[in-house]
Scaffold this active site. Structure first.
Site, PDB file in Angstrom:
ATOM      1  N   GLU A  46      79.947 -12.513   9.220  1.00 30.99           N
ATOM      2  CA  GLU A  46      78.966 -11.760   8.449  1.00 30.99           C
ATOM      3  C   GLU A  46      78.711 -12.476   7.126  1.00 30.99           C
ATOM      4  O   GLU A  46      79.608 -13.058   6.525  1.00 30.99           O
ATOM      5  CB  GLU A  46      79.501 -10.351   8.175  1.00 30.99           C
ATOM      6  CG  GLU A  46      78.538  -9.465   7.391  1.00 30.99           C
ATOM      7  CD  GLU A  46      79.132  -8.108   7.032  1.00 30.99           C
ATOM      8  OE1 GLU A  46      78.336  -7.172   6.854  1.00 30.99           O
ATOM      9  OE2 GLU A  46      80.371  -7.986   6.933  1.00 30.99           O
TER      10      GLU A  46
ATOM     11  N   LYS B  75      71.865  -4.953  11.217  1.00 32.03           N
ATOM     12  CA  LYS B  75      73.027  -4.060  11.180  1.00 32.03           C
ATOM     13  C   LYS B  75      72.581  -2.602  11.038  1.00 32.03           C
ATOM     14  O   LYS B  75      71.837  -2.251  10.125  1.00 32.03           O
ATOM     15  CB  LYS B  75      73.916  -4.463   9.997  1.00 32.03           C
ATOM     16  CG  LYS B  75      75.185  -3.631   9.830  1.00 32.03           C
ATOM     17  CD  LYS B  75      75.951  -4.146   8.618  1.00 32.03           C
ATOM     18  CE  LYS B  75      77.210  -3.342   8.355  1.00 32.03           C
ATOM     19  NZ  LYS B  75      77.896  -3.816   7.123  1.00 32.03           N
TER      20      LYS B  75
ATOM     21  N   CYS C  48      80.093  -6.118  11.581  1.00 35.55           N
ATOM     22  CA  CYS C  48      81.125  -5.546  10.710  1.00 35.55           C
ATOM     23  C   CYS C  48      81.325  -4.041  10.882  1.00 35.55           C
ATOM     24  O   CYS C  48      81.984  -3.604  11.816  1.00 35.55           O
ATOM     25  CB  CYS C  48      80.824  -5.901   9.250  1.00 35.55           C
ATOM     26  SG  CYS C  48      82.267  -5.732   8.159  1.00 35.55           S
TER      27      CYS C  48
END
Length: 288
Positions: free
Chosen positions: A40, A118, A163
């Site tokens: 990330e 994300k 993440c």
């Protein structure tokens, strides 16, 4: 299938991060990997948002993305670029002042084969007084993404995530229901949460669907002062850890047997046994 992971300690200078990324790509190809996974925020880690703003670009102008595409084409390798902070195109999210945390799959010709924003954003008020508001700077994605991988001798389907998504199993159920046999989970976990939850959650995501999990991580103390946990991992469909990179930065390779997905799923057919169900019915007994 040979895969590679870049464990990085990205800083506040995108040019320096791009140079490090190219070195990882070239090393992965030299070691015979078909794909390199990066963490990330490969291109920039800077919690000073005013300073960071000058280094965040729309996709076509991002220098780290351009470096990754050029390097991938030069050495003929896929790159699963964990994520970059990107300015969306005007009107893309209806929040023109916010960025997105975008993951990319780059093919061996240097073309972008898939992109994923994300979905889950980390917003929390801690009893220590600390407040984290990822949503203050970023817009959350709205679409799960699968991407086909075709190597010289193997084919796979990659499910993309980033993440904090790791804590939301419904996303991975959607990805594996749709055919993912590898999950990419790039991250920049903090040290306390990494020590407590990182390996457990990665193994859980692998076990619950009989899938490979590849998790490239940031590691070390960054220029902006934050510290990340490291321990980039590859977990097989039975939940065994095939690779744990510890805390040192560098490039590591791991050979995975994609046929293991079918073998494990034949023993525990969790995906085919999944069922839709109604929301819980809450009932209170007034006599108690």
């Amino acid at each position: 299938m040979r895969i590679a992971i870049a464990q990085m300690c990205s800083g506040i200078d995108p040019a320096a991060n791009a140079k490090a990324l190219r070195a990882h790509i070239e090393e992965a190809a030299a070691q015979g990997a078909e794909i390199l996974f990066t963490p990330e925020m490969t291109g920039l880690i800077d919690r000073n948002r005013n300073r960071a703003a000058g280094n965040i670009h729309i996709e076509r102008d991002d220098p780290v993305l351009k470096e990754a595409c050029d390097a991938a084409a030069q050495v003929n390798i896929h790159v699963a670029l964990g994520s970059l902070a990107i300015r969306p195109d005007a009107g893309e999210y209806g929040e023109d002042d916010k960025w997105v945390n975008r993951s990319f799959l780059i093919d061996p010709t240097g073309q972008i084969a898939a992109r994923y924003d994300k979905i889950h954003l980390f917003d929390v008020d801690l009893d220590t007084g600390e407040t984290w508001r990822e949503s203050a700077a970023y817009a959350g994605g709205q679409q799960a993404v699968l991407a086909p991988l075709a190597g010289p001798a193997t084919k796979a389907t990659l499910g993309l995530s980033v993440c904090y998504d790791l804590r939301f199993p419904a996303l991975y159920s959607a990805l594996t229901n749709a055919g993912a046999d590898i999950l990419s989970i790039p991250a920049a976990f903090t040290v306390p949460t990494g020590a407590a939850h990182w390996e457990i959650l990665l193994r859980a995501r692998a076990i619950e669907a009989g899938v490979f999990v590849v998790a490239a991580a940031q590691s070390g103390t960054h220029e902006d002062g934050r510290a990340t946990y490291g321990h980039s991992m590859v977990v097989d469909p039975w939940g065994e850890v095939l690779l744990d990179m510890g805390t040192d930065t560098g490039t590591a390779t791991c050979d995975i047997d994609l046929e293991a997905v079918a073998r494990v799923r034949s023993r525990i057919p969790a995906i085919s046994n999944r069922r839709e169900f109604a929301s819980p019915k809450v009932s209170f007994d007034d006599s108690i």
